[in-house]
Design an enzyme around this catalytic site. Structure first.
Site, PDB file in Angstrom:
ATOM      1  CB  ALA A  13      -1.056   0.037   1.141  1.00  0.00           C
ATOM      2  NE  ARG A  15       6.332   0.839  -5.573  1.00  0.00           N
ATOM      3  CZ  ARG A  15       6.272   0.437  -6.745  1.00  0.00           C
ATOM      4  NH1 ARG A  15       5.580   0.895  -7.612  1.00  0.00           N
ATOM      5  NH2 ARG A  15       6.717  -0.628  -7.006  1.00  0.00           N
ATOM      6  CB  VAL A  64       3.021 -10.256   1.284  1.00  0.00           C
ATOM      7  CG1 VAL A  64       2.773  -9.086   1.699  1.00  0.00           C
ATOM      8  CG2 VAL A  64       3.672  -9.996  -0.005  1.00  0.00           C
ATOM      9  CG  ASN A  90      -2.313  -4.118  -4.059  1.00  0.00           C
ATOM     10  OD1 ASN A  90      -2.952  -3.784  -5.318  1.00  0.00           O
ATOM     11  ND2 ASN A  90      -1.463  -3.158  -3.669  1.00  0.00           N
ATOM     12  CB  SER A 142      -3.775  -9.179 -13.275  1.00  0.00           C
ATOM     13  OG  SER A 142      -3.340  -8.799 -14.834  1.00  0.00           O
ATOM     14  CE1 TYR A 155       1.417  -9.649 -11.768  1.00  0.00           C
ATOM     15  CE2 TYR A 155       0.085  -9.654 -13.722  1.00  0.00           C
ATOM     16  CZ  TYR A 155       0.469  -8.964 -12.365  1.00  0.00           C
ATOM     17  OH  TYR A 155      -0.303  -8.021 -12.095  1.00  0.00           O
ATOM     18  CB  ALA A 157       1.112 -19.535 -13.461  1.00  0.00           C
TER      19      ALA A 157
END
Length: 247
Positions: A13, A15, A64, A90, A142, A155, A157
């Protein structure tokens, strides 16, 4: 929008879309825990902006993809606030390259950072939220997870896996009053897309029925809706925010 819960953790979070999500949720009265991995100054700036607008925020730094760190962070939030009402997974990375030249390490780095981290967040939130039989989680995937994309096998996957995994969490958590949903942004005007050449932007824009890139605030508004009481009968859903690029 109406929110029964009181606080939210937003990963990545400091940016871009994550920062906009954090500021948007704070505007609705939630206390926002602003996560960062390396952008501490940027995270503190987000916190300052939220507080200047009359909102509540705390900064919490951890990677994360580090399971112990993520678990510890959730425990710290619960110790501080007595609960974790909402979570927005995110944070994520890209390491693009054509599949035939992509090394296994390059593939797994993205899976670890994007898919594994989202699993950890979903799992730990379920443990905490089920105690109060309330909670809502939004995972940011996405459009690439729905369509695939050349040069982004790893990405795609990770994001396709996020979509499927969210549905499984939604099924397991439904009887505990906890909802899990996914948002799949298309092309959004952020620092990542700003560096694209104008002809590349034009080519992508031509494929978008609405004729423009989305704004981070438009993703943030979708997140707020899926977390809020206004979506109380929605779970396991994938909400497309892509201007009609993929329907």
């Amino acid at each position: 929008m109406k929110f029964t819960g009181s606080n939210v953790l937003v990963t990545g979070a400091s940016r871009g879309i994550g920062a906009e999500i954090a500021k948007g949720l704070a505007a609705f009265g939630l206390k926002v825990w602003v996560n960062f991995r390396s952008g501490e100054a940027e995270a503190n700036a987000v916190k300052a902006e939220i507080e200047a607008a009359g909102g509540k925020a705390e900064v919490i730094g951890f990677d994360v993809s580090n399971e112990d760190a993520f678990v510890s962070a959730v425990k710290s939030i619960v110790q501080s606030d007595g609960e974790l009402s909402y979570l927005v997974n995110n944070a994520g990375i890209t390491k693009d390259g054509l599949a035939m030249r992509m090394k296994s390490e390059q593939f797994m780095d993205v899976i670890e950072a994007n898919l594994k981290s989202t699993f950890i967040g979903c799992r730990e939130s379920l443990k905490v939220m089920r105690k109060k039989r309330f909670g809502s989680v939004v995972n940011i995937a996405s459009i690439v997870g729905e369509t695939g994309n050349a040069g982004q096998t790893n990405y795609a996957a990770s994001k396709g896996g996020t979509i499927a995994m969210t549905k499984s969490f939604a099924i397991e958590a439904a009887t505990s009053g906890i909802r899990y949903n996914t948002i799949t942004p298309g092309f959004i005007a952020t620092e990542m897309t700003e560096v694209l050449k104008s002809e590349v932007k034009d080519a992508f824009t031509a494929k978008i029925p609405m004729g423009r890139f989305g704004q981070p605030s438009e993703v943030a508004d979708a997140v707020a809706f899926l977390l809020s009481d206004h979506s109380s009968y929605i779970t396991g859903e994938t909400l497309k925010v892509n201007g009609g690029m993929f329907m």
